[in-house]
Design an enzyme around this catalytic site. Sequence first.
Site, mmCIF file in Angstrom:
data_model
loop_
_atom_site.group_PDB
_atom_site.id
_atom_site.type_symbol
_atom_site.label_atom_id
_atom_site.label_comp_id
_atom_site.label_asym_id
_atom_site.label_seq_id
_atom_site.Cartn_x
_atom_site.Cartn_y
_atom_site.Cartn_z
ATOM 1 N N HIS A 181 0.879 -1.248 -0.073
ATOM 2 C CA HIS A 181 0.028 -0.126 0.012
ATOM 3 C C HIS A 181 0.870 1.298 0.094
ATOM 4 O O HIS A 181 1.630 1.448 0.947
ATOM 5 C CB HIS A 181 -1.070 -0.086 1.416
ATOM 6 C CG HIS A 181 -1.751 1.164 1.404
ATOM 7 N ND1 HIS A 181 -3.173 0.927 1.524
ATOM 8 C CD2 HIS A 181 -1.434 2.440 1.607
ATOM 9 C CE1 HIS A 181 -3.498 2.327 1.708
ATOM 10 N NE2 HIS A 181 -2.695 3.215 1.714
ATOM 11 N N ASP A 313 -10.236 -4.690 -3.713
ATOM 12 C CA ASP A 313 -10.046 -4.219 -2.123
ATOM 13 C C ASP A 313 -11.225 -4.311 -1.425
ATOM 14 O O ASP A 313 -11.757 -3.340 -0.664
ATOM 15 C CB ASP A 313 -9.624 -2.860 -2.420
ATOM 16 C CG ASP A 313 -8.876 -2.419 -1.041
ATOM 17 O OD1 ASP A 313 -8.556 -2.988 -0.142
ATOM 18 O OD2 ASP A 313 -8.884 -1.145 -0.815
#
Length: 441
Positions: A181, A313
């Site tokens: 991330h 996600d």
Amino acid sequence: MTDRILIRGGRVIDPARRIDAVLDVLVDGGRIADLAPGIEAAGARILEARGCLVAPGFVDLHAHLREPGFEQKGTIATETEAALRGGFTTVCAMPNTRPAPDCGPVLESILERFRRDGRVRILPIGCITRGREGRELAELAELAAGGVIAFSDDGSPVADPRLMRNALALAGALGLPVSEHCDSPEMHAGGAMNEGAVSERLGLSGQPAAAEAAAIARNIELAAATGARLHIAHVTTARGVELIAEAKQRGLPVTCEVTPSHLFLTEDAVAGGGPEPAYDTNAKINPPLRTEADRRALLAALDAGVIDAIATDHAPHAIEDKLVEFEDAAFGISCFESAASSLLTLAARGELRLERMVEALTSAPAACFGIDRRIPGAGRLEPGVSRDLVIVDPAAEVTIDPAGWASKGKNTPLAGFRLRGAVRAVIFDGTLAWEREGAHV
């Protein structure tokens, strides 16, 4: 018991094998047995697929199943049922659970839950650092031996560059990618949405695009220094995709993904469409929804192959996680069951090619994490080998209705949207595992 199924007259798209033709597909003995026009199969169950797409089962590189530790948000059973309904037959589970899979014994306990309760194939992602706290490396060798498909600390970026370099070097030696991330939280101190005109109008703290770009640039250079495989999770900015394109031009082993949410929505979803700001917490996601210019850059990068894969996600939350002030709300959108419809709507608008959409949901993600080497036939329709496929009706008109979802998470900014396209049926492990009824998604 396995099913004998004849899928008749669909447009079969298998990017891995360069197939795009109207064919019949026979599933027999737990595998795809044949792809050809005019297959005869006495006694087989017939699924008429005229006007539909037939593709490999979707592969998701980035999803949150919540169990163990956060069962009020979702469980392995509920979230993999949601994945199945969305056409996903292989799901990579992020390690933000409690406990987190940072060593062999914890991983094995989680794998046991996957085997017991999963409705689809679940591949675990192991932690980069102990407890995802960014202080010291997790037991990467143990995790690799236990079967993880990649390493990640999910929404907790590894801030220490030396630690990240060591993680990449060790992961590379183990033959596994690091999925990161990419954010620089110190640049925004917990921004709640994209930094820009909308955040200023709403009076909300923002995350600048530079926070993503700076982290991507750092991690690319660390990947270059180590030769390790770096996967950049959910890229959201125009500058981010420029950096990734440059890395690929240099021949670096860098891949990336984009979410359906960032392809379909912008920061305007936070404000809503009415005269008064909605402060819609269901549109709060990390990294945040960006500008229309960013969205268009993501679509162009996906079309060009700079962005390899589409990953959901998927992040289910309990209702109380979102029914609070915007700054206090949890990040995340539940989207297993809306992903295909949002993507097919983009295709209907001419913003996304169907062939590229299928590739980014199947063979491309399977290649990013080496899933195609670990699971024979994953991401493709190979007779005698592949076991999963999805039938999609691109012309179906659907209304997004999270109340009817299998996921515990009803947190979507798309509730009530009229979209084009829906998953009609899913064959998983050679069996008809799910078939849709009605026009609501």
